[in-house]
Design a protein around this motif. Structure first.
Motif, PDB file in Angstrom:
ATOM      1  N   ILE A   1       0.853  -1.211   0.000  1.00  0.00           N
ATOM      2  CA  ILE A   1       0.000   0.000   0.000  1.00  0.00           C
ATOM      3  C   ILE A   1       0.885   1.256   0.000  1.00  0.00           C
ATOM      4  CG2 ILE A   1      -1.719   1.331   1.313  1.00  0.00           C
ATOM      5  CD1 ILE A   1      -2.762  -1.419   2.361  1.00  0.00           C
ATOM      6  N   GLY A   2       1.922   1.258   0.836  1.00  0.00           N
ATOM      7  CA  GLY A   2       2.852   2.395   0.888  1.00  0.00           C
ATOM      8  C   GLY A   2       3.505   2.624  -0.463  1.00  0.00           C
ATOM      9  N   ALA A   3       3.937   1.529  -1.112  1.00  0.00           N
ATOM     10  CA  ALA A   3       4.605   1.646  -2.418  1.00  0.00           C
ATOM     11  C   ALA A   3       3.623   2.176  -3.472  1.00  0.00           C
ATOM     12  CB  ALA A   3       5.144   0.281  -2.839  1.00  0.00           C
ATOM     13  N   ILE A   4       2.356   1.735  -3.405  1.00  0.00           N
ATOM     14  CA  ILE A   4       1.349   2.231  -4.365  1.00  0.00           C
ATOM     15  C   ILE A   4       1.133   3.737  -4.154  1.00  0.00           C
ATOM     16  CG2 ILE A   4      -1.109   2.100  -5.001  1.00  0.00           C
ATOM     17  CD1 ILE A   4      -0.900  -0.952  -4.388  1.00  0.00           C
ATOM     18  N   CYS A   5       1.054   4.157  -2.890  1.00  0.00           N
ATOM     19  CA  CYS A   5       0.890   5.590  -2.580  1.00  0.00           C
ATOM     20  C   CYS A   5       2.060   6.394  -3.166  1.00  0.00           C
ATOM     21  CB  CYS A   5       0.816   5.820  -1.077  1.00  0.00           C
ATOM     22  SG  CYS A   5      -0.684   5.200  -0.338  1.00  0.00           S
ATOM     23  N   ALA A   6       3.279   5.835  -3.028  1.00  0.00           N
ATOM     24  CA  ALA A   6       4.465   6.522  -3.561  1.00  0.00           C
ATOM     25  C   ALA A   6       4.373   6.621  -5.083  1.00  0.00           C
ATOM     26  CB  ALA A   6       5.728   5.769  -3.146  1.00  0.00           C
ATOM     27  N   LEU A   7       3.903   5.531  -5.698  1.00  0.00           N
ATOM     28  CA  LEU A   7       3.761   5.501  -7.159  1.00  0.00           C
ATOM     29  C   LEU A   7       2.746   6.554  -7.619  1.00  0.00           C
ATOM     30  CD1 LEU A   7       5.097   3.581  -9.222  1.00  0.00           C
ATOM     31  CD2 LEU A   7       2.945   2.323  -9.304  1.00  0.00           C
ATOM     32  N   VAL A   8       1.626   6.630  -6.903  1.00  0.00           N
ATOM     33  CA  VAL A   8       0.586   7.623  -7.224  1.00  0.00           C
ATOM     34  C   VAL A   8       1.179   9.024  -7.122  1.00  0.00           C
ATOM     35  CG1 VAL A   8      -1.598   8.625  -6.387  1.00  0.00           C
ATOM     36  CG2 VAL A   8      -1.350   6.138  -6.568  1.00  0.00           C
ATOM     37  N   TYR A   9       1.992   9.250  -6.092  1.00  0.00           N
ATOM     38  CA  TYR A   9       2.622  10.554  -5.888  1.00  0.00           C
ATOM     39  C   TYR A   9       3.504  10.916  -7.092  1.00  0.00           C
ATOM     40  CZ  TYR A   9       5.944  13.967  -3.986  1.00  0.00           C
ATOM     41  OH  TYR A   9       6.738  15.067  -3.795  1.00  0.00           O
ATOM     42  N   PHE A  10       4.261   9.915  -7.593  1.00  0.00           N
ATOM     43  CA  PHE A  10       5.172  10.204  -8.705  1.00  0.00           C
ATOM     44  C   PHE A  10       4.425  10.387 -10.026  1.00  0.00           C
ATOM     45  CE2 PHE A  10       8.605   8.715  -5.925  1.00  0.00           C
ATOM     46  CZ  PHE A  10       9.523   9.737  -6.173  1.00  0.00           C
ATOM     47  N   VAL A  11       3.323   9.650 -10.200  1.00  0.00           N
ATOM     48  CA  VAL A  11       2.574   9.749 -11.455  1.00  0.00           C
ATOM     49  C   VAL A  11       1.827  11.076 -11.545  1.00  0.00           C
ATOM     50  CG1 VAL A  11       0.659   8.738 -12.790  1.00  0.00           C
ATOM     51  CG2 VAL A  11       2.382   7.254 -11.747  1.00  0.00           C
ATOM     52  N   PHE A  12       1.207  11.474 -10.434  1.00  0.00           N
ATOM     53  CA  PHE A  12       0.420  12.720 -10.478  1.00  0.00           C
ATOM     54  C   PHE A  12       1.206  13.894  -9.897  1.00  0.00           C
ATOM     55  CE2 PHE A  12      -2.560   9.128 -10.367  1.00  0.00           C
ATOM     56  CZ  PHE A  12      -3.210   9.352 -11.562  1.00  0.00           C
TER      57      PHE A  12
END
Lengths: 230, 213
Positions: B202-213
């Motif tokens: 979940i933490g890694a997905i949140c980080a990914l979302v941060y980088f994409v948007f």
């Protein structure tokens, strides 16, 4: 049985110096004796000094449980052999539990939060770490003395308490989430292509239980390769 | 400044095990303290955070004496601000990192020596039990001296030696990536269990979302 506020404060203050004279041979023996001396009256101090030169080593935040129980047993005039036997058993149990709970779970989890919030928002991250970490360990120190003194050697069963296991699980989850979130500290312009393979390599090295110095040497080799390629 | 940094560093290092263990000696905290004293808290926290990541899974379990992460953080941050005050521009992070790692190794050996020296007061106490408090609290003096002997030569060397690396020839981003990779590996090593794995994802997905948007 209640320990009394003044005595509790004296014990707590002395417990801050438990590891001051830590050595390979005696470990925390002197610190343990200094704390125990704070918990008994003047008359018994000399007796304690002469007869309680026992080997002692446990987790510093969990020592209160054992010392509290020892003071209880001491006041109930248990035999010295009995005291030593119980101390030997409980010190390893509390050491193992404390190492897992504090060094392996709570501290890295709070530090991971501190790294993210500290790099992103400044000093607030450090304050969050200091506040929560100290609240938890100071609570454990006080709780240890009072509970140990109240229930005696049965204090060892506290390690089976579901609340403690829940606490460990919560901090494991917080730590894991924070580690997953960690890359957000890096700026968006930074090329992250090497992050995942490098993390994988380091993880393998850690799992192989390679000495830290060898892992750091590997870091230097990577940096030197990068310098040469530039 | 060398003397001041040495004394502050040695005082902070007492928190490692000799006094309190309040977490003040953790690299990110010591970095903030040294940064505040040198006039830039944010940079102090950043340099401290780098050392914290490197040593995140450095566990002092049982008799084990791991590399001195706390000393590394103090030496790294101290060196950074020392180099900054001498050169008046941004110091080379690679040198700071090297100094910190070197100190972590030397600090580890000094730690072992101090723990051996502490056996002396214990045997003195066995001979004369009236000296309990003197024997016990002499350990604090030894721990403080360890800090002084560790930091003074390092900070003196950093302030005297002129380093040949120019900032331009060094890829700072790559060093950051390597340190972050090590930090993430340390974290996964600590928390990779079945019940916490989902939180890691979940933490890694949140980080990914941060980088994409």
């Amino acid at each position: 049985m209640r320990i009394g506020l003044f005595r509790l404060l004296k014990l707590f203050f002395a417990s801050l110096f438990l590891q001051s004279s830590w050595s390979f041979h005696s470990m925390q023996s002197l610190g343990f004796l200094v704390i125990a001396m704070m918990g008994v009256d003047q008359k018994k101090q000399e007796f304690l000094q002469q007869h309680s030169r026992t080997f002692f080593n446990t987790h510093p935040y969990m020592a209160g449980f054992i010392i509290g129980a020892m003071l209880n047993a001491y006041e109930k005039e248990h035999s010295l052999d009995d005291l030593k036997k119980h101390i030997m058993v409980s010190q390893s149990a509390f050491a193992s539990f404390g190492d897992t709970l504090f060094w392996q779970t709570i501290r890295p989890a709070l530090l991971a939060i501190a790294i993210i919030t500290g790099v992103k928002y400044g000093v607030i991250g450090v304050i969050i770490f200091l506040l929560f970490y100290n609240l938890i360990h100071i609570y454990f120190r006080f709780y240890g003395f009072t509970t140990g003194y109240k229930i005696g050697w049965d204090v060892i069963y506290i390690l089976k308490d579901k609340k403690l296991q829940w606490m460990q699980r919560i901090f494991e989850s917080i730590g894991a989430f924070s580690i997953g979130l960690m890359p957000i500290i890096l700026e968006k312009e930074v090329n992250l292509i090497f992050l995942i393979p490098l993390s994988g390599i380091f993880l393998i090295l850690l799992w192989k239980r390679l000495a830290p110095i060898l892992i750091l040497t590997f870091v230097f080799i990577l940096i030197i390769i990068n310098l040469i390629l530039l | 400044m060398v003397i001041l940094l040495t004394l502050i560093g040695a005082l902070i290092l007492l928190d490692k095990y000799a006094v309190g263990e309040f977490g003040l000696s953790q690299p990110i905290v010591s970095g903030a303290i040294i940064g505040a004293l040198c006039g830039d808290v944010q940079v102090g926290i950043f340099v401290g955070a780098l050392f914290q990541l490197v040593f995140l899974a450095n566990l002092p379990i049982g008799k084990d004496v791991p590399p001195d992460a706390q000393a590394a953080g103090i030496a790294g941050c101290g060196s950074y601000f020392l180099l900054k005050s001498i050169n008046q521009n941004e110091p080379n992070l690679m040198i700071v990192f090297l100094v910190g790692i070197l100190v972590s190794v030397i600090g580890n050996y000094l730690d072992i020596i101090v723990r051996r020296i502490n056996e002396g007061p214990f045997y003195r106490f066995l001979r004369d039990n009236k000296k309990l408090y003197i024997c016990h609290f002499s350990g604090i003096v030894m721990a403080f001296l360890r800090g002084v002997f560790l930091f003074l030569p390092i900070f003196l060397l950093v302030s005297i030696i002129r380093f040949p690396f120019s900032a331009a020839a060094f890829n700072k981003d790559f060093l950051l990536i390597v340190i972050f990779a090590l930090g993430i590996a340390n974290g996964i090593y600590l928390y990779l269990k079945r019940q916490s794995f989902y939180f890691l994802v979940i933490g890694a997905i949140c980080a990914l979302v941060y980088f994409v948007f």
